[in-house]
Design an enzyme around this catalytic site. Sequence first.
Site, PDB file in Angstrom:
ATOM      1  N   GLN A  44      -4.713  -1.543   9.624  1.00 13.27           N
ATOM      2  CA  GLN A  44      -4.419  -3.082   8.961  1.00 13.27           C
ATOM      3  C   GLN A  44      -5.179  -3.774   9.818  1.00 13.27           C
ATOM      4  O   GLN A  44      -4.861  -3.925  11.092  1.00 13.27           O
ATOM      5  CB  GLN A  44      -3.255  -3.307   8.610  1.00 13.27           C
ATOM      6  CG  GLN A  44      -3.146  -4.581   7.970  1.00 13.27           C
ATOM      7  CD  GLN A  44      -3.406  -4.429   6.443  1.00 13.27           C
ATOM      8  OE1 GLN A  44      -3.345  -3.592   5.946  1.00 13.27           O
ATOM      9  NE2 GLN A  44      -4.054  -5.524   6.280  1.00 13.27           N
ATOM     10  N   ASP A  62     -11.290   3.134   3.853  1.00 14.19           N
ATOM     11  CA  ASP A  62     -11.491   1.570   3.590  1.00 14.19           C
ATOM     12  C   ASP A  62     -13.157   1.559   3.400  1.00 14.19           C
ATOM     13  O   ASP A  62     -13.532   0.468   3.016  1.00 14.19           O
ATOM     14  CB  ASP A  62     -11.149   0.849   4.852  1.00 14.19           C
ATOM     15  CG  ASP A  62     -10.149   0.081   4.822  1.00 14.19           C
ATOM     16  OD1 ASP A  62      -9.625  -0.336   3.554  1.00 14.19           O
ATOM     17  OD2 ASP A  62      -9.566  -0.323   5.871  1.00 14.19           O
ATOM     18  N   LYS A  71       0.857  -1.172  -0.178  1.00 15.59           N
ATOM     19  CA  LYS A  71      -0.025  -0.124  -0.067  1.00 15.59           C
ATOM     20  C   LYS A  71       0.770   1.262  -0.099  1.00 15.59           C
ATOM     21  O   LYS A  71       0.788   1.885  -0.625  1.00 15.59           O
ATOM     22  CB  LYS A  71      -1.044  -0.181   1.183  1.00 15.59           C
ATOM     23  CG  LYS A  71      -2.018  -0.952   1.133  1.00 15.59           C
ATOM     24  CD  LYS A  71      -2.880  -1.129   2.325  1.00 15.59           C
ATOM     25  CE  LYS A  71      -3.950  -2.432   2.224  1.00 15.59           C
ATOM     26  NZ  LYS A  71      -4.565  -2.698   3.249  1.00 15.59           N
TER      27      LYS A  71
END
Length: 295
Positions: A96, A119, A52
Amino acid sequence: MIRIDGKKVSTDLKNELKTQVGELRAKVNCVPGLTVIIVGEDPASQVYVRNKAKSCKETGMNSTVIELPAETSQDELLERIDALNNDPDVHGILVQQPLPSHIEEYAVTMAIDPSKDVDGFHPENVGQMVLGNLDKCFISCTPYGILELLKRYEIETKGKHCVVVGRSNIVGKPMANLMLQKLRETNCTVTVCHSATRNMEELTRQADILVAAIGRANFITKDMVKPGAVVIDVGINRIDDASRKSGYRLVGDVDFDEVSPISSAITPVPGGVGPMTIAMLLHNTLQSFMRAHNL
Ligand code: NDP
């Protein structure tokens, strides 16, 4: 049969984002920033976070990774998130998963400012998405990546029967909701299957578009698929492979060798849906920046 190349589409998308970031830098003299927090040392998560950060930098966005020890308390993590919520240089915050068991995922999701929740997991974003207010929310990255693939491959979706196998909050549910909406790349009749579904093959065999998000290697076999169907494979599963140095290889939820010859289009694993997820995360971060600057 069309092999849907998510690697290529994600590279195209990242190049487009890079151009946009360059233009923004010239216009407002700053760039979008994404901060990823990782708690603990799960090796798979470390790889995801590194990827990422790398992709983020490639597009010219600012990327920060905050690595916290596994014993970090929930309160400490929430304090970190709060500081990022109040930092105007941070446009996207991602924590995460999985998190260590002493930290409640829901509390973390709720702590992230919805306007920085790239997200798309916060209930405010999920709610706006379900209402169809897509310009007021962040769409969860994996389903969003699938919509982008359907759009770029000009796959006809209007009035088609889409069957989604899997009902997780991050893939199955948002995917089914999006396919139901009246968008150019959706507008389907939708059926959702899960572990309690009876006679699932009867339903999957009716699918014009079949989305598999189950987490079981090669679960979808030829006899479960209608000839000519578009097959989207979200699954990422490790299976033993002594011929590989690593001792394993990645396969999807769909038996690709069996199903691809009868499908009209299919995403491979790897190289299908997977690369799109990161590209859409960066897309969402740019969108957050644009909203923050009223652009
Ligand atoms: P979850 O484990 O959260 O959900 C799996 C879903 O599949 C559940 O709804 C479950 O049903 C259903 N399911 C499990 N077994 C069966 C069965 N035998 N028959 C019918 N349905 C079944 O997984 P995720 O949604 O998080 O992920 C799914 C897959 O996608 C995984 O392989 C994951 O690695 C991959 N993934 C890939 C991403 C990418 O970027 N490409 C991103 C996210 C995930 P029930 O609800 O009844 O338990």
